[in-house]
Design a protein around this motif. Structure first.
Motif, short mmCIF file in Angstrom:
data_model
loop_
_atom_site.label_atom_id
_atom_site.label_comp_id
_atom_site.label_asym_id
_atom_site.label_seq_id
_atom_site.Cartn_x
_atom_site.Cartn_y
_atom_site.Cartn_z
N TRP A 1 0.84 -1.21 0.00
CA TRP A 1 0.00 0.00 0.00
C TRP A 1 0.87 1.25 0.00
O TRP A 1 0.64 2.19 -0.76
N LEU A 2 1.90 1.26 0.86
CA LEU A 2 2.79 2.42 0.96
C LEU A 2 3.58 2.64 -0.32
O LEU A 2 3.89 3.77 -0.69
N SER A 3 3.93 1.54 -1.01
CA SER A 3 4.79 1.62 -2.19
C SER A 3 4.01 1.92 -3.46
O SER A 3 4.55 2.54 -4.38
N LYS A 4 2.75 1.45 -3.53
CA LYS A 4 2.02 1.50 -4.80
C LYS A 4 0.73 2.33 -4.76
O LYS A 4 0.42 3.03 -5.70
N THR A 5 -0.02 2.22 -3.67
CA THR A 5 -1.37 2.76 -3.64
C THR A 5 -1.43 4.14 -3.03
O THR A 5 -1.72 5.12 -3.70
N GLY A 6 -1.18 4.20 -1.73
CA GLY A 6 -1.27 5.48 -1.02
C GLY A 6 -2.70 5.95 -0.87
O GLY A 6 -3.64 5.25 -1.26
N SER A 7 -2.86 7.13 -0.30
CA SER A 7 -4.20 7.68 -0.08
C SER A 7 -4.75 8.25 -1.38
O SER A 7 -3.98 8.56 -2.29
N PRO A 8 -6.08 8.40 -1.46
CA PRO A 8 -6.65 9.04 -2.66
C PRO A 8 -6.05 10.43 -2.83
O PRO A 8 -5.93 11.16 -1.85
N GLY A 9 -5.63 10.76 -4.03
CA GLY A 9 -5.04 12.07 -4.28
C GLY A 9 -3.53 12.12 -4.12
O GLY A 9 -2.89 13.08 -4.51
N SER A 10 -2.96 11.06 -3.53
CA SER A 10 -1.50 11.04 -3.40
C SER A 10 -0.89 10.45 -4.67
O SER A 10 -1.57 9.80 -5.46
N LYS A 11 0.40 10.72 -4.86
CA LYS A 11 1.15 10.09 -5.95
C LYS A 11 2.46 9.62 -5.36
O LYS A 11 3.35 10.42 -5.07
N VAL A 12 2.55 8.30 -5.15
CA VAL A 12 3.74 7.73 -4.54
C VAL A 12 4.81 7.51 -5.60
O VAL A 12 4.57 6.85 -6.61
N ASP A 13 5.98 8.11 -5.39
CA ASP A 13 7.12 7.84 -6.28
C ASP A 13 7.79 6.53 -5.86
O ASP A 13 7.95 5.62 -6.64
N HIS A 14 8.20 6.46 -4.61
CA HIS A 14 8.76 5.22 -4.09
C HIS A 14 8.74 5.24 -2.57
O HIS A 14 8.52 6.27 -1.95
N CYS A 15 8.96 4.07 -2.00
CA CYS A 15 8.96 3.89 -0.55
C CYS A 15 10.26 3.20 -0.16
O CYS A 15 10.57 2.13 -0.67
N ASP A 16 11.04 3.85 0.70
CA ASP A 16 12.27 3.24 1.22
C ASP A 16 11.94 2.52 2.52
O ASP A 16 11.26 3.07 3.39
#
Length: 101
Positions: free
Chosen positions: A67-82
């Protein structure tokens, strides 16, 4: 006996990069972790990322990592998760999941 003796508890720290502040990311993260029985905390960093630590059953934590790496909250745009400091624990240190400020 062996690795199947019960759930393995893992702990991991995370930092999420992208357009992740001002889109209720921390609130969604907390709600998801509470539903999954994951303990820990999450907060906005001063540099525009999301920082946190989560502890829980390996399978549930893996779901949150996705979820943190790909989805995120509505309206967010996740580049990457370390992810860093993966550890196996005998039990969770955290009771519940909180948003820090």
């Amino acid at each position: 006996m062996g690795a199947q003796d019960g759930p393995s508890i893992v702990s991991v720290e995370f930092e999420v990069f992208g357009h992740v502040q001002g889109v209720y990311f921390t609130k969604y993260c907390r709600d998801m972790c509470q539903q999954l029985g994951i303990g820990g905390w999450v907060k906005n960093s001063k540099t525009g990322t999301i920082l946190g630590k989560m502890q829980g059953d390996r399978g549930q934590v893996d779901k949150m990592v996705q979820w943190l790496s790909k989805t995120g909250s509505p309206g967010s745009k996740v580049d990457h998760c370390d992810l860093h400091n993966w550890e196996f624990l005998a039990r969770q240190d955290f009771r519940g999941f909180s948003i820090r400020f």
